[in-house]
Design a protein around this motif. Structure first.
Motif, PDB file in Angstrom:
ATOM      1  N   THR A  21       0.729   2.506   8.877  1.00 53.82           N
ATOM      2  CA  THR A  21       0.743   1.190   9.497  1.00 53.82           C
ATOM      3  C   THR A  21       0.857   1.537  10.834  1.00 53.82           C
ATOM      4  N   GLY A  22       1.433   0.665  11.927  1.00 50.85           N
ATOM      5  CA  GLY A  22       1.262   0.933  13.493  1.00 50.85           C
ATOM      6  C   GLY A  22       2.327   2.187  13.680  1.00 50.85           C
ATOM      7  N   ASP A  23       3.322   2.427  12.908  1.00 54.69           N
ATOM      8  CA  ASP A  23       4.126   3.562  12.982  1.00 54.69           C
ATOM      9  C   ASP A  23       3.643   4.735  12.481  1.00 54.69           C
ATOM     10  N   PRO A  24       3.454   5.949  12.982  1.00 54.29           N
ATOM     11  CA  PRO A  24       2.805   6.957  12.389  1.00 54.29           C
ATOM     12  C   PRO A  24       3.828   7.777  11.231  1.00 54.29           C
ATOM     13  N   ASP A  25       5.129   7.288  10.878  1.00 54.60           N
ATOM     14  CA  ASP A  25       5.672   7.801   9.933  1.00 54.60           C
ATOM     15  C   ASP A  25       5.986   6.790   8.903  1.00 54.60           C
ATOM     16  N   ILE A  26       5.287   5.494   8.942  1.00 59.22           N
ATOM     17  CA  ILE A  26       5.459   4.443   7.980  1.00 59.22           C
ATOM     18  C   ILE A  26       3.875   4.334   7.393  1.00 59.22           C
ATOM     19  N   TYR A  27       3.904   4.377   5.916  1.00 63.89           N
ATOM     20  CA  TYR A  27       2.605   3.786   5.187  1.00 63.89           C
ATOM     21  C   TYR A  27       2.895   2.606   4.390  1.00 63.89           C
ATOM     22  N   ALA A  28       1.825   2.104   4.231  1.00 66.18           N
ATOM     23  CA  ALA A  28       1.880   0.814   3.226  1.00 66.18           C
ATOM     24  C   ALA A  28       0.931   0.932   2.160  1.00 66.18           C
ATOM     25  N   ILE A  29       1.088   0.538   1.055  1.00 64.38           N
ATOM     26  CA  ILE A  29       0.139   0.774   0.053  1.00 64.38           C
ATOM     27  C   ILE A  29       0.480  -0.277  -0.947  1.00 64.38           C
ATOM     28  N   GLY A  30      -0.868  -0.506  -1.824  1.00 64.77           N
ATOM     29  CA  GLY A  30      -0.652  -1.416  -2.954  1.00 64.77           C
ATOM     30  C   GLY A  30      -0.931  -2.949  -2.471  1.00 64.77           C
ATOM     31  N   GLU A  31      -0.525  -3.728  -3.232  1.00 64.56           N
ATOM     32  CA  GLU A  31      -0.721  -5.390  -2.813  1.00 64.56           C
ATOM     33  C   GLU A  31       0.122  -5.781  -1.526  1.00 64.56           C
ATOM     34  N   CYS A  32       0.678  -4.994  -0.980  1.00 63.04           N
ATOM     35  CA  CYS A  32       1.610  -5.461   0.345  1.00 63.04           C
ATOM     36  C   CYS A  32       0.704  -5.094   1.438  1.00 63.04           C
ATOM     37  N   ALA A  33      -0.286  -4.391   1.140  1.00 61.36           N
ATOM     38  CA  ALA A  33      -1.157  -3.655   2.496  1.00 61.36           C
ATOM     39  C   ALA A  33      -2.437  -4.502   2.434  1.00 61.36           C
TER      40      ALA A  33
END
Ligand SMILES: Cc1cc2nc3c(=O)[nH]c(=O)nc-3n(C[C@H](O)[C@H](O)[C@H](O)COP(=O)(O)OP(=O)(O)OC[C@H]3O[C@@H](n4cnc5c(N)ncnc54)[C@H](O)[C@@H]3O)c2cc1C
Length: 665
Positions: A280-292
Motif C-alpha cells: 500500500t502507500g506504507d512500505p510496511d503494509i500490504y493489502a491482498i485479496g478482495e480488499c485490494a
C-alpha cells in the motif's frame, strides 16, 4: 506473539532481519489464511486476526455446505488448521485501528498487536441496495459461515424463497436452497444471468438450464420492494409482479472492506491501492485479496487473491516479486451446468476491435474472442474439455491460427486430436483456477511421489478450493504421469529416415547434366527430353504432393476422422513425402532451373527437408517416451513442423504457375 495491554507500555523495536519479522495478518478469509500459512511455514512469527468467530474456512465451499453436500469440518482452511508455535490465530477479534507510526494494530477489545509487516486481507462484505423492506426479518445475505448457518436454520421452515441477483453468488445460493426442497425464484435486473461473465446467448442458455432444473427465473426486471407486516411476505417487481415468499436472499454484489485503510490514511478507492509488490502507500503494509485494488481492478474471485498473497509473501520475505494482474477466470458448475468464462467479457463484447467466433450444438455453447489474431477471452456453457488449454493460451497471448478458428467454428475445438487429453496439455496450462496450479507443477508433484488426487491436492493445493478441477486431476492421475509413446513410432522413425535421405539428395547432390548427344535409348533422354514422360513424372509429382497436403490438412482440420487412426495417416503422410522427394528428383534431375522453377524447387526442397526433420524429431521424441527418459512437453519437432507448414503454403500457386507456363511455352 502475545497482545500488549496498552500503547504507553509498549517499546516497539523493529526486527533487524527477515527471519525475526513479526507479521500481523488482518482477516482470516481464504486469502489471509493462505498468506499467514505461507509466512508461518517460512518460520516467521505470524498473528492472524479474524472478525469471524469460526476457524478460517474456505468461503467458496459455503455453497456445498448450504446444499448439505459437506460438513463445516470439511471446509476448514488447511493452511492454518494445524497448530504451530509461530502462528497465533485469533478469531472473533475485529481490528479497529492501524497505528502506522507505532506499527501497531488495535482490536475491538483494546489489545494492541505489534507488527513489522502488516497484511490487510479484510475482503468484502455483502452489499445490500436501498430496497424498501430490506430490514424485515426473513431477509438474508450469503457471504459468511454465519450467513450459511442462518440460512441452514431457515431452510427447515422456508417454502418460497426469492433470491435477488442472478450473478454467480445468487445462482449458487439458489442451488443451495433448492437442494433443501424450497421453491426458489431468482430475480435479475439485467437481461441475463451472470452478466459479468456471459454474453446474451450464453446467459440465455444457462437461464434455460436453470429453469429446466425447476428454478423460477425472472430476468430484465428490477425489485421494487420487499413487503410484509412483521416479516417478509412478498417481493414486488418493477413490472408489477408480486412474488409471495417467506425468505429473501440478497445477492447483489459485494463491497471491499476499506475502512481500516481509510482511517489509517492509506490511499484507496473501490479497494485499497496497491503497487505491483502488493504494497500500500506504507512500505510496511500490504493489502491482498478482495480488499485490494491493483491498477484500477478489484478482483472478486479467489484465484487472483491467492496470486496476490504469494507475491506479498515473497516480498515480505525479501524477494522481488511483481504482480502483473490476473485474468478473471471462472470455471464451475452453476446449478449443475458447467460454465467457463475467461477475460473481461462485458468489455470484449462491446469492443469493435475484437472479433469473435461462436460454436453451438445440442445445448452446448462456446465463443472465443480475438484481438489482432490473439485469443483474449472465451465463454462456454455446457462444458469444454479444452478450457484449461484455452486459459493458458489467453494468459500467454497465444494466436488463434486460421485453421484453429476454422476447426473451432466447425467442431467447437481449437486444437485437434489428442488436445483434450490432459497428458498432452502443456506445462503452462492452468489446471486449478482457484489456486493457479499449472499442469507442470502437478507433473512435478507426481514425479515427487504424489500418486492420488488427495496427495496431489496436499502437495500443490489444487482441487482444494471449488473442486471443479477434480475430474482433471483424476484424469492426470489415471494417465499415470509421463506421456505414452505412439504405437507406430519405430515405423515413423524408419520412414522419416528414408525421407530424410531423399531430401538430403535433393538439397545437396549435384544436378544431373542433360545428355550431350541425342540417344533414343538413353534413360536421361527418356526422362528429361521426352515430353510425354515429363508430363507423366510431373503429374505423378503433383498427385503425390496433393495427397500429402490433404493428409496433412486432415490433422489440422480433422477431415476423415472416421477413416482410420491418426497414427496410420501420419505414417502414410511420411511415406508419400519420401515418394514425393523421389518423384521430384526424377522429374527435375536435380536441375533447379531459374526464376519461377528455381523458386518452386527451393520451396519443394525446404518442405521435404523440414518434413523429414519433423518426422525424425517426432519418432525420436516418442522413442524417448518409450524408454521413459523424456517427454514431448517441449517437443523439438515444433520448429521443423512449422517451417514445413510455412514452406507448403506457396506451393499450390507456384505449381499452378509452373503447369500453366509449361503448357504455354
Ligand atoms: C458462497 C460463495 C461462493 C463463492 N464461489 C466462488 C467460486 O466458485 N470461485 C471463486 O473464485 N470465488 C468464489 N467466491 C468468492 C471468494 O469466496 C472470494 O473471492 C474470497 O473469499 C476472497 O477472499 P479474501 O480472503 O480476500 O476475502 P474474504 O473471504 O472476504 O475474507 C475476509 C475476512 O476478513 C475478515 N475481516 C474483515 N474486516 C476485518 C477486520 N477489521 N478485522 C479482522 N477481520 C476482518 C472478514 O470477516 C473475513 O473473514 C465465492 C464467495 C461466496 C460467498
Amino acid at each position: 506473539m502475545t497482545a500488549q495491554p496498552a500503547l504507553s507500555q509498549l517499546q516497539i523495536t523493529p526486527a533487524s532481519d527477515t527471519d525475526n519479522l513479526r507479521v500481523v495478518v488482518i482477516g482470516g478469509g481464504p486469502v489471509g489464511a493462505r498468506a499467514a500459512g505461507a509466512l508461518a511455514d517460512k518460520g516467521l512469527s505470524v498473528t492472524l486476526l479474524s472478525t469471524e468467530t469460526f476457524a478460517p474456512y474456505n468461503r467458496v465451499k459455503l455453497t456445498p455446505l448450504l446444499a448439505g453436500d459437506v460438513q463445516f469440518g470439511q471446509i476448514l482452511a488447511p493452511e492454518v488448521s494445524a497448530p504451530r508455535a509461530n502462528l497465533d490465530l485469533r478469531t472473533g477479534l475485529r481490528v479497529t485501528q492501524i497505528l502506522r507510526d507505532q506499527h501497531l494494530a488495535r482490536t475491538a477489545d483494546g489489545q494492541l498487536w505489534p507488527y513489522d509487516k502488516l497484511v490487510i486481507a479484510t475482503g468484502s462484505r455483502a452489499f445490500i441496495p436501498g430496497i424498501q423492506g430490506r430490514d424485515l426479518p426473513g431477509v438474508f445475505t450469503f457471504r459468511s459461515a454465519e450467513d450459511a448457518q442462518a440460512l441452514l436454520a431457515r431452510s427447515i421452515s422456508a417454502r418460497r424463497i426469492v433470491v435477488i441477483g442472478g450473478g454467480l453468488l445468487g445462482l449458487e445460493a439458489a442451488r443451495g436452497m433448492q437442494r433443501r426442497q424450497a421453491h426458489v425464484t431468482v430475480v435479475e435486473h439485467e437481461g441475463r444471468v451472470m452478466p459479468r461473465q456471459l454474453d446474451t446467448t450464453a446467459g440465455a442458455l444457462l437461464g434455460q438450464k436453470i429453469t429446466d432444473l425447476g428454478v423460477d427465473l425472472r430476468t430484465g426486471v428490477a425489485v421494487r420492494a420487499i413487503a410484509g407486516e412483521t416479516r417478509v411476505e412478498e417481493v414486488h417487481l418493477a413490472d408489477g409482479t408480486v412474488l409471495p415468499c417467506d425468505t429473501v436472499i440478497v445477492c447483489t454484489g459485494v463491497r471491499a472492506n476499506t475502512g481500516l485503510a481509510r482511517d489509517a490514511k492509506l490511499p484507496f478507492s473501490r479497494g485499497i491501492f496497491v503497487d505491483d509488490t502488493m504494497c500500500t502507500g506504507d512500505p510496511d503494509i500490504y493489502a491482498i485479496g478482495e480488499c485490494a485494488e491493483h491498477n484500477g481492478v478489484v478482483h472478486g474471485l479467489v484465484g487472483p487473491g491467492f496470486e496476490q498473497a504469494d507475491i506479498a509473501v515473497d516480498n515480505i520475505l525479501g524477494g522481488n516479486s511483481s504482480y502483473r494482474g490476473s485474468l478473471p477466470a471462472t470455471k464451475l458448475k452453476v446449478i449443475g451446468a458447467e460454465v467457463f468464462s475467461i477475460g473481461p467479457i462485458e468489455q470484449l463484447d462491446d469492443d469493435p476491435s475484437v472479433r469473435s467466433h461462436v460454436w453451438e450444438k445440442n445445448g452446448v455453447y462456446r465463443r472465443i474472442f480475438l484481438r489482432t489474431g490473439k485469443l483474449v477471452g472465451a465463454i462456454a456453457v455446457g462444458g469444454w474439455s479444452q478450457s484449461s488449454r484455452v486459459q493458458s493460451a489467453i494468459a500467454q497471448g497465444a494466436p488463434a491460427l486460421p485453421w484453429m478458428v476454422f476447426r473451432f467454428r466447425r467442431d467447437g475445438m481449437l486444437w485437434g486430436d489428442d488436445a483434450e487429453d490432459i497428458s498432452a496439455m502443456p506445462d503452462a496450462a492452468t489446471v486449478c483456477n482457484c489456486t493457479g496450479v499449472s499442469c507442470g507443477r502437478l507433473r512435478d508433484a507426481m514425479k515427487a511421489g504424489a500418486n492420488s488426487v488427495e496427495t496431489l491436492g496436499q502437495a500443490t493445493g489444487a482441487g482444494n478450493v471449488c473442486g471443479s478441477c477434480l475430474p482433471l486431476l483424476e484424469e492426470l492421475v489415471s494417465a499415470g504421469g509421463p506421456p505414452k509413446p505412439v504405437r507406430l513410432y519405430r515405423a515413423i522413425l524408419a520412414l522419416s529416415g528414408i525421407a530424410a535421405m531423399a531430401a538430403m539428395v535433393l538439397a545437396l547432390a549435384p544436378r544431373i547434366p542433360f545428355p550431350q548427344s541425342y540417344d533414343a535409348e538413353s534413360l536421361r533422354v527418356w526422362l528429361w527430353q521426352d515430353n510425354i514422360t515429363r508430363q507423366w513424372t510431373g503429374f505423378t509429382l503433383l498427385g503425390l504432393t496433393l495427397a500429402a497436403m490433404i493428409i496433412g490438412l486432415r490433422k489440422r482440420l480433422r477431415i476423415t476422422d472416421r477413416l482410420g487412426s491418426y497414427d496410420g495417416w501420419r505414417l502414410a503422410h511420411i511415406a508419400i513425402g519420401a515418394a514425393t522427394a523421389a518423384a521430384l528428383i526424377i522429374h527435375t534431375g536435380l536441375r533447379a532451373g531459374s526464376n519461377l522453377n528455381l523458386m518452386l524447387f527451393m520451396f519443394f526442397a525446404l518442405t521435404l527437408v523440414m518434413g523429414a526433420v519433423a518426422g525424425l524429431a517426432t519418432g525420436g521424441d516418442h522413442a524417448l517416451r518409450a524408454r521413459r527418459i523424456g517427454s514431448a512437453r517441449k517437443p523439438a519437432r515444433r520448429l521443423p513442423t512449422w517451417l514445413h507448414i510455412l514452406a507448403v503454403w506457396p506451393l499450390p500457386v507456384l505449381i499452378l504457375a509452373h503447369v500453366l507456363a509449361s503448357y504455354a511455352f
